[in-house]
Scaffold this motif. Structure first.
Motif, PDB file in Angstrom:
ATOM      1  N   PRO A  34       0.824  -1.208   0.000  1.00  0.00           N
ATOM      2  CA  PRO A  34       0.000   0.000   0.000  1.00  0.00           C
ATOM      3  C   PRO A  34       0.861   1.262   0.000  1.00  0.00           C
ATOM      4  CG  PRO A  34      -0.700  -1.518   1.723  1.00  0.00           C
ATOM      5  CD  PRO A  34       0.594  -2.031   1.181  1.00  0.00           C
ATOM      6  N   LEU A  35       0.364   2.305  -0.607  1.00  0.00           N
ATOM      7  CA  LEU A  35       1.074   3.577  -0.672  1.00  0.00           C
ATOM      8  C   LEU A  35       1.431   4.082   0.725  1.00  0.00           C
ATOM      9  CD1 LEU A  35       2.158   5.759  -2.522  1.00  0.00           C
ATOM     10  CD2 LEU A  35      -0.085   6.843  -2.469  1.00  0.00           C
ATOM     11  N   ALA A  36       0.577   3.831   1.699  1.00  0.00           N
ATOM     12  CA  ALA A  36       0.826   4.277   3.077  1.00  0.00           C
ATOM     13  C   ALA A  36       2.066   3.629   3.692  1.00  0.00           C
ATOM     14  CB  ALA A  36      -0.389   3.980   3.950  1.00  0.00           C
ATOM     15  N   LEU A  37       2.566   2.551   3.072  1.00  0.00           N
ATOM     16  CA  LEU A  37       3.744   1.850   3.599  1.00  0.00           C
ATOM     17  C   LEU A  37       4.979   2.032   2.720  1.00  0.00           C
ATOM     18  CD1 LEU A  37       2.016  -1.480   4.710  1.00  0.00           C
ATOM     19  CD2 LEU A  37       2.486   0.569   6.059  1.00  0.00           C
ATOM     20  N   ALA A  38       4.892   2.893   1.717  1.00  0.00           N
ATOM     21  CA  ALA A  38       5.989   3.075   0.765  1.00  0.00           C
ATOM     22  C   ALA A  38       7.256   3.636   1.403  1.00  0.00           C
ATOM     23  CB  ALA A  38       5.533   3.965  -0.385  1.00  0.00           C
ATOM     24  N   HIS A  39       7.155   4.256   2.571  1.00  0.00           N
ATOM     25  CA  HIS A  39       8.320   4.842   3.240  1.00  0.00           C
ATOM     26  C   HIS A  39       9.153   3.813   3.993  1.00  0.00           C
ATOM     27  CE1 HIS A  39       5.340   4.637   6.450  1.00  0.00           C
ATOM     28  NE2 HIS A  39       6.312   4.800   7.331  1.00  0.00           N
ATOM     29  N   LEU A  40       8.666   2.591   4.100  1.00  0.00           N
ATOM     30  CA  LEU A  40       9.353   1.561   4.876  1.00  0.00           C
ATOM     31  C   LEU A  40      10.289   0.726   3.998  1.00  0.00           C
ATOM     32  CD1 LEU A  40       6.294   0.403   6.987  1.00  0.00           C
ATOM     33  CD2 LEU A  40       8.284   1.666   7.830  1.00  0.00           C
ATOM     34  N   PRO A  41      11.319   0.115   4.619  1.00  0.00           N
ATOM     35  CA  PRO A  41      12.186  -0.775   3.845  1.00  0.00           C
ATOM     36  C   PRO A  41      11.425  -2.024   3.404  1.00  0.00           C
ATOM     37  CG  PRO A  41      12.819  -0.771   6.166  1.00  0.00           C
ATOM     38  CD  PRO A  41      11.731   0.242   6.008  1.00  0.00           C
ATOM     39  N   VAL A  42      11.912  -2.631   2.358  1.00  0.00           N
ATOM     40  CA  VAL A  42      11.313  -3.843   1.807  1.00  0.00           C
ATOM     41  C   VAL A  42      12.388  -4.920   1.736  1.00  0.00           C
ATOM     42  CG1 VAL A  42      10.219  -4.850  -0.245  1.00  0.00           C
ATOM     43  CG2 VAL A  42       9.627  -2.528   0.477  1.00  0.00           C
ATOM     44  N   VAL A  43      12.046  -6.126   2.191  1.00  0.00           N
ATOM     45  CA  VAL A  43      12.953  -7.267   2.105  1.00  0.00           C
ATOM     46  C   VAL A  43      12.191  -8.412   1.445  1.00  0.00           C
ATOM     47  CG1 VAL A  43      14.241  -9.004   3.418  1.00  0.00           C
ATOM     48  CG2 VAL A  43      14.312  -6.613   4.138  1.00  0.00           C
ATOM     49  N   GLY A  44      12.743  -8.946   0.374  1.00  0.00           N
ATOM     50  CA  GLY A  44      12.099 -10.058  -0.323  1.00  0.00           C
ATOM     51  C   GLY A  44      10.708  -9.702  -0.833  1.00  0.00           C
ATOM     52  N   GLY A  45      10.492  -8.423  -1.165  1.00  0.00           N
ATOM     53  CA  GLY A  45       9.204  -7.994  -1.679  1.00  0.00           C
ATOM     54  C   GLY A  45       8.165  -7.688  -0.615  1.00  0.00           C
ATOM     55  N   LEU A  46       8.540  -7.801   0.661  1.00  0.00           N
ATOM     56  CA  LEU A  46       7.603  -7.534   1.761  1.00  0.00           C
ATOM     57  C   LEU A  46       8.086  -6.352   2.593  1.00  0.00           C
ATOM     58  CD1 LEU A  46       6.978 -11.195   2.957  1.00  0.00           C
ATOM     59  CD2 LEU A  46       5.450  -9.779   1.565  1.00  0.00           C
ATOM     60  N   VAL A  47       7.142  -5.551   3.053  1.00  0.00           N
ATOM     61  CA  VAL A  47       7.450  -4.409   3.912  1.00  0.00           C
ATOM     62  C   VAL A  47       7.985  -4.904   5.253  1.00  0.00           C
ATOM     63  CG1 VAL A  47       6.345  -2.568   5.257  1.00  0.00           C
ATOM     64  CG2 VAL A  47       5.766  -2.881   2.851  1.00  0.00           C
ATOM     65  N   VAL A  48       8.998  -4.215   5.763  1.00  0.00           N
ATOM     66  CA  VAL A  48       9.527  -4.488   7.095  1.00  0.00           C
ATOM     67  C   VAL A  48       8.785  -3.585   8.076  1.00  0.00           C
ATOM     68  CG1 VAL A  48      11.561  -4.446   8.579  1.00  0.00           C
ATOM     69  CG2 VAL A  48      11.797  -5.067   6.151  1.00  0.00           C
ATOM     70  N   PRO A  49       8.025  -4.157   9.022  1.00  0.00           N
ATOM     71  CA  PRO A  49       7.294  -3.327   9.986  1.00  0.00           C
ATOM     72  C   PRO A  49       8.223  -2.411  10.779  1.00  0.00           C
ATOM     73  CG  PRO A  49       6.514  -5.585  10.062  1.00  0.00           C
ATOM     74  CD  PRO A  49       7.744  -5.580   9.198  1.00  0.00           C
ATOM     75  N   TRP A  50       7.703  -1.255  11.157  1.00  0.00           N
ATOM     76  CA  TRP A  50       8.476  -0.242  11.872  1.00  0.00           C
ATOM     77  C   TRP A  50       9.062  -0.790  13.175  1.00  0.00           C
ATOM     78  CZ3 TRP A  50       8.259   2.902  16.313  1.00  0.00           C
ATOM     79  CH2 TRP A  50       9.080   4.036  16.273  1.00  0.00           C
ATOM     80  N   ILE A  51       8.385  -1.731  13.828  1.00  0.00           N
ATOM     81  CA  ILE A  51       8.876  -2.249  15.118  1.00  0.00           C
ATOM     82  C   ILE A  51       9.892  -3.382  14.957  1.00  0.00           C
ATOM     83  CG2 ILE A  51       6.826  -1.560  16.413  1.00  0.00           C
ATOM     84  CD1 ILE A  51       5.972  -4.544  16.354  1.00  0.00           C
ATOM     85  N   THR A  52      10.231  -3.746  13.722  1.00  0.00           N
ATOM     86  CA  THR A  52      11.186  -4.833  13.486  1.00  0.00           C
ATOM     87  C   THR A  52      12.610  -4.343  13.722  1.00  0.00           C
ATOM     88  OG1 THR A  52       9.728  -5.844  11.856  1.00  0.00           O
ATOM     89  CG2 THR A  52      12.040  -6.492  11.777  1.00  0.00           C
ATOM     90  N   PRO A  53      13.379  -5.045  14.564  1.00  0.00           N
ATOM     91  CA  PRO A  53      14.753  -4.618  14.839  1.00  0.00           C
ATOM     92  C   PRO A  53      15.711  -4.976  13.702  1.00  0.00           C
ATOM     93  CG  PRO A  53      14.251  -6.596  16.082  1.00  0.00           C
ATOM     94  CD  PRO A  53      12.988  -6.203  15.365  1.00  0.00           C
ATOM     95  N   ARG A  54      16.850  -4.317  13.759  1.00  0.00           N
ATOM     96  CA  ARG A  54      17.916  -4.530  12.785  1.00  0.00           C
ATOM     97  C   ARG A  54      19.182  -4.933  13.526  1.00  0.00           C
ATOM     98  NH1 ARG A  54      18.714   0.165   8.254  1.00  0.00           N
ATOM     99  NH2 ARG A  54      19.716  -1.207   6.771  1.00  0.00           N
ATOM    100  N   THR A  55      19.913  -5.874  12.965  1.00  0.00           N
ATOM    101  CA  THR A  55      21.175  -6.300  13.576  1.00  0.00           C
ATOM    102  C   THR A  55      22.264  -5.279  13.240  1.00  0.00           C
ATOM    103  OG1 THR A  55      21.845  -7.580  11.635  1.00  0.00           O
ATOM    104  CG2 THR A  55      20.534  -8.741  13.316  1.00  0.00           C
ATOM    105  N   PRO A  56      23.407  -5.326  13.941  1.00  0.00           N
ATOM    106  CA  PRO A  56      24.500  -4.395  13.624  1.00  0.00           C
ATOM    107  C   PRO A  56      24.976  -4.501  12.169  1.00  0.00           C
ATOM    108  CG  PRO A  56      24.875  -5.393  15.759  1.00  0.00           C
ATOM    109  CD  PRO A  56      23.691  -6.098  15.156  1.00  0.00           C
TER     110      PRO A  56
END
Length: 175
Positions: free
Chosen positions: A10-32
Motif C-alpha cells: 500500500p502507498l501508506a507503507l511506501a516509506h518503509l524498507p522492503v525485504v524479499g518484496g515484503l514491507v519491514v514493519p516499523w517495530i522490526t529490529p535490525r542487527t549491527p
C-alpha cells in the motif's frame, strides 16, 4: 510465498524498507550488520507505539479506528502486547505475515539469539515448535495501556471492541 503471491504494498507503507518484496514493519529490529529480524520486535519501538498510540507497522499516529491482532489465547484477556495498527496496515499484515495469515502451521522450533533490545514476545518459550493459533482482528475506537505478563499491552477490556473478526479460524491440519 513467491514473488507473484506477495501482496501489493500500500502507498501508506511506501516509506518503509522492503525485504524479499515484503514491507519491514516499523517495530522490526535490525542487527549491527543491517539485517532485519522479522518475527521479532524492537522493545523500545514497540513500547513507543503502545504509549504514543502509533501503528506498529508504519510507525505513524493512530487517530481513528485501530485494529489489534490477537491470537485465540489473547481473546479472553482482551489485550495484546502487539501495538495497534491502521486498518490498511492490518490488512497488509494479514496478507503478508505467514503466521497471522495462516500459511505457517507452527512456530519456529529453536529460539533466536537476540540482544536485550530485541524481543520475541513474553510467551516465546512456550510457543517454540507449537502449532499456530487462530488469529483475530479486533477493531477498537481506542485502547487502555496496561501491564500484562510484565510488558506493556493494549487492552480493550473496559472500552469494548467495535468488531471481532476471525482471520484464520481453521486450525493447522484442517485447512
Amino acid at each position: 510465498m513467491t514473488e507473484s503471491e506477495q501482496p501489493p504494498i500500500p502507498l501508506a507503507l511506501a516509506h518503509l524498507p522492503v525485504v524479499g518484496g515484503l514491507v519491514v514493519p516499523w517495530i522490526t529490529p535490525r542487527t549491527p550488520d543491517s539485517r532485519y529480524l522479522l518475527g521479532t520486535v524492537d522493545v523500545d519501538r514497540m513500547n513507543a507505539c503502545l504509549q504514543r498510540r502509533r501503528c506498529g507497522v508504519c510507525g505513524r499516529d493512530l487517530v481513528d479506528r485501530t485494529v489489534l491482532l490477537l491470537r485465540l489465547s489473547d481473546l479472553p484477556r482482551a489485550c495484546t502486547n502487539e501495538p495497534g495498527l491502521h486498518p490498511v496496515c492490518a490488512a497488509y499484515t494479514i496478507k503478508a505475515c505467514p503466521m497471522v495469515g495462516g500459511r505457517m502451521t507452527q512456530y519456529r522450533r529453536s529460539p533466536r539469539l537476540l540482544g536485550p533490545e530485541h524481543s520475541t514476545g513474553p510467551d516465546a518459550q512456550q510457543r517454540l515448535g507449537a502449532p499456530r493459533e487462530p488469529w483475530f482482528s479486533v477493531w477498537v475506537g481506542s485502547y487502555d495501556l496496561i501491564e500484562a505478563d510484565g510488558n506493556l499491552a493494549a487492552s480493550y477490556a473496559k472500552l469494548g471492541a467495535l468488531r471481532v473478526r476471525p482471520i484464520n479460524w481453521l486450525l493447522p491440519g484442517l485447512m
